[in-house]
Write an enzyme that holds these catalytic residues in place. Structure first.
Site, PDB file in Angstrom:
ATOM      1  N   ASN A 142       0.787  -1.222   0.000  1.00  0.00           N
ATOM      2  CA  ASN A 142       0.000   0.000   0.000  1.00  0.00           C
ATOM      3  C   ASN A 142       0.826   1.283   0.000  1.00  0.00           C
ATOM      4  OD1 ASN A 142      -2.620   1.563   0.581  1.00  0.00           O
ATOM      5  ND2 ASN A 142      -1.294   2.177   2.265  1.00  0.00           N
ATOM      6  N   ASP A 170      -8.139   5.507   0.281  1.00  0.00           N
ATOM      7  CA  ASP A 170      -6.918   5.221  -0.466  1.00  0.00           C
ATOM      8  C   ASP A 170      -5.693   5.490   0.401  1.00  0.00           C
ATOM      9  OD1 ASP A 170      -5.055   4.738  -2.444  1.00  0.00           O
ATOM     10  OD2 ASP A 170      -5.680   6.352  -3.758  1.00  0.00           O
ATOM     11  N   ASP A 208       1.591   7.221  -0.186  1.00  0.00           N
ATOM     12  CA  ASP A 208       0.647   6.221  -0.702  1.00  0.00           C
ATOM     13  C   ASP A 208       0.935   5.898  -2.161  1.00  0.00           C
ATOM     14  OD1 ASP A 208      -2.025   4.813  -0.045  1.00  0.00           O
ATOM     15  OD2 ASP A 208      -2.379   5.753  -1.995  1.00  0.00           O
ATOM     16  N   ASP A 238      -1.499  -7.232   3.273  1.00  0.00           N
ATOM     17  CA  ASP A 238      -1.680  -6.210   4.297  1.00  0.00           C
ATOM     18  C   ASP A 238      -2.587  -5.079   3.817  1.00  0.00           C
ATOM     19  OD1 ASP A 238      -0.808  -4.965   6.873  1.00  0.00           O
ATOM     20  OD2 ASP A 238       0.036  -3.449   5.530  1.00  0.00           O
ATOM     21  N   HIS A 254      -7.166  -0.228   1.522  1.00  0.00           N
ATOM     22  CA  HIS A 254      -6.539   0.993   1.031  1.00  0.00           C
ATOM     23  C   HIS A 254      -5.907   0.820  -0.356  1.00  0.00           C
ATOM     24  CE1 HIS A 254      -6.887   2.266   5.234  1.00  0.00           C
ATOM     25  NE2 HIS A 254      -6.399   1.088   5.532  1.00  0.00           N
ATOM     26  N   GLU A 260      -6.145  -9.033   4.690  1.00  0.00           N
ATOM     27  CA  GLU A 260      -6.533  -8.313   5.902  1.00  0.00           C
ATOM     28  C   GLU A 260      -7.451  -7.154   5.520  1.00  0.00           C
ATOM     29  OE1 GLU A 260      -4.568  -5.520   9.382  1.00  0.00           O
ATOM     30  OE2 GLU A 260      -4.073  -5.293   7.271  1.00  0.00           O
TER      31      GLU A 260
END
Length: 540
Positions: free
Chosen positions: A156, A249, A255, A286, A290, A317
């Site tokens: 992410n 996001d 990010d 993970d 997002h 997750e």
């Protein structure tokens, strides 16, 4: 690792109406989706070596602050492999193996995914967990003992940039990322990742602000916030993410923009590369709420297209106690990944609270296990739920073993045991729980097979029977929670039938004190446990 808001906290867990849920799961009917979606991911993904004919079991082999006092974590894992195999562990989830922002970073603060403890970067060659050579040796040893290893994929975000860059961004409301707080402006961010210690080995991509969608720190003004990076190529946040906070996001760090062609190529290549390099068999994904769903599905598909990877294990997750939201995401992935059963975890947590009035007859209600058992990876606790962590929702010791009996012995879902409950550690270890948990693992390995019969007797006490099969004896379980803080209560007794194969049989409890139970000529027996405890019986 993930983030949460006040709306997700355990005390606000809500039940979903059966009508809404029935609409959500209607797609599982034959012909409504792919064959894999119809049957559930656990029915075809690898849960351990094909030579294993027993109950598959996953172990999360770390806590948040795991460090071994004498050897690297990878060497510690390697040394424990024979013992884990003996317990019946078929799959181990290891912490992120990538280079973090500093020597003791857990890896969720991901700096360089292509550095597994091989290059001198961030002031260290090794990661927190050890060197790349030690990781490869540990995984090879695990495979030789019939244990597959999962890589924790942090896809992410990045952290620990090498240089500051100046670019344009828009400040947005942290509680509603679709709402701008001001006009576009110039900011500075740690968005340049040069990886000079790796010298372009494995990947030549050097990251810049063009490869990211947002950040939380303007180095120019020294201000925290959430900033959406402006790009001529990209129009705002990804739309294929969770709708919490308007658009989720952004999580932390800088990010990653999964729509950028260079990013896509780099990450799609990394997924297959890291399995090939390490000998890993699959991934724990993970913080997927997002990450752009379409990209992540492509990432999974790309890995499975590689030779020998068609059954690679994936578990995602998605942190929410709301099963409706989890099922929506499960549907979006069309049976390509299993999901951690976070709603079930919150049921276990709520049942464990002091003076809880939780009705144990509904312990599985509102869970992934209830609606999609062949997609549910069940767990009691993990590194994020530990006391003091951002998602603290620890299952108290008074109900810990009962919770483990529910996920280990019923034969539903794919259970994941937590290192913190099994091994000595400074954060959450209870010696008595660990000792008794090992006995539950032994029962799962040797006895917990065959048809399941539930006996949902009382709101504070339930039981179930596994009838066994041609090669395994089966078992009987009674568990209870403490009732309204009352002490000195008599044991709870449930009359259960163990099946025609165990008539006139002697059953002994695995925990002391326990009175043996002899079943009748019809297979009935009276099985008891004290209030707030657990007992498991196996036939002699």
């Amino acid at each position: 690792m993930t983030a949460t808001s006040a709306s997700q906290r355990p005390q606000l867990h809500k039940r979903i109406s059966s009508g809404v849920l029935s609409k959500l799961v209607s797609w599982l009917k034959p012909g409504r989706g792919s064959a894999r979606a119809d049957t559930g991911s656990l029915s075809w993904m690898s849960l351990g070596p094909s030579t294993n004919s027993g109950n598959p079991t996953m172990l999360q082999f770390f806590t948040w602050d795991s460090l071994h006092p004498h050897v690297s974590w990878w060497k510690h894992f390697e040394a424990e492999v024979p013992s884990l195999a003996d317990m019946g562990i078929t799959q181990v989830w290891l912490p992120p193996p990538n280079k973090a922002t500093h020597r003791n970073g857990q890896g969720y603060d991901a700096y360089d995914l292509w550095d597994l403890g091989e290059f001198e970067q961030k002031g260290t060659r090794d990661t927190r967990w050890g060197s790349k050579d030690e990781l490869l040796s540990a995984i090879a040893t695990a495979k030789s003992h019939g244990i597959e290893v999962l890589i924790d994929a942090v896809l992410n975000h990045k952290m620990g940039g090498d240089r500051v860059e100046t670019f344009r961004a828009v400040p947005v409301d942290p509680e509603n990322r679709t709402k701008d707080l001001g006009p576009e402006k110039e900011v500075q961010g740690w968005t340049a990742f040069d990886f000079t210690g790796r010298f372009g080995k494995y990947s030549g991509l050097r990251w810049s602000h063009d490869h990211f969608t947002g950040l939380d720190w303007d180095h120019q003004t020294r201000q925290h916030g959430v900033y959406r990076i402006v790009s001529k190529r990209r129009k705002g946040w990804s739309r294929n993410v969770d709708k919490e906070l308007g658009n989720y996001d952004y999580l932390l760090g800088v990010d990653i923009d999964h729509s950028h062609p260079e990013v896509r190529k780099d990450m799609l290549t990394w997924g297959s590369w890291v399995l090939e390099q390490t000998g890993g068999s699959g991934f724990r994904l993970d913080a997927i709420k997002h990450i752009d769903r379409k990209f992540l599905l492509e990432w999974i598909t790309t890995i499975r297209q590689q030779p020998g990877r068609s059954q690679a294990f994936m578990v995602a997750e998605y942190w929410s106690a709301n099963v409706k939201l989890v099922l929506l995401y499960l549907r979006a992935f069309n049976g390509q990944t299993s999901f951690f059963d976070v709603p079930l975890h919150f049921n276990l947590h709520n049942a464990s609270k002091p003076n809880s009035r939780f009705d144990l007859r509904t312990i599985i209600d509102g869970s992934v296990l209830k609606y999609r058992p062949y997609d549910a990876v069940t767990f009691v606790d993990n590194h994020d739920t530990q006391i003091g962590q951002s998602l603290e929702s620890w299952v108290n010791a008074s109900f810990k073993l009962q919770a483990y009996a529910l996920i280990l012995l019923r034969g539903e879902g794919h259970p994941c045991v937590f290192y913190g409950d099994l091994y000595p550690n400074r954060e959450c270890y209870d010696e008595e729980i660990a000792r008794r948990l090992r006995r539950l693992l032994r029962v799962r390995k040797e006895s917990a097979y065959g048809a399941l019969d539930d006996y949902l007797e009382r709101e504070h006490c339930i039981g179930f029977v596994r009838r066994g099969d041609a090669s395994h004896s089966g078992c009987v379980v009674v568990l209870s929670r403490k009732s309204d803080g009352v002490s000195g209560q008599a044991p709870y007794t449930i009359r259960m039938n163990v099946g025609k194969n165990h008539v006139n049989a002697l059953y002994r409890g695995i925990y002391e004190p326990s009175e043996p139970v002899t079943t009748s000529a019809e297979g009935w027996g009276a099985f008891s446990c004290p209030p707030g405890s657990l007992q498991v019986w196996v036939p002699e």
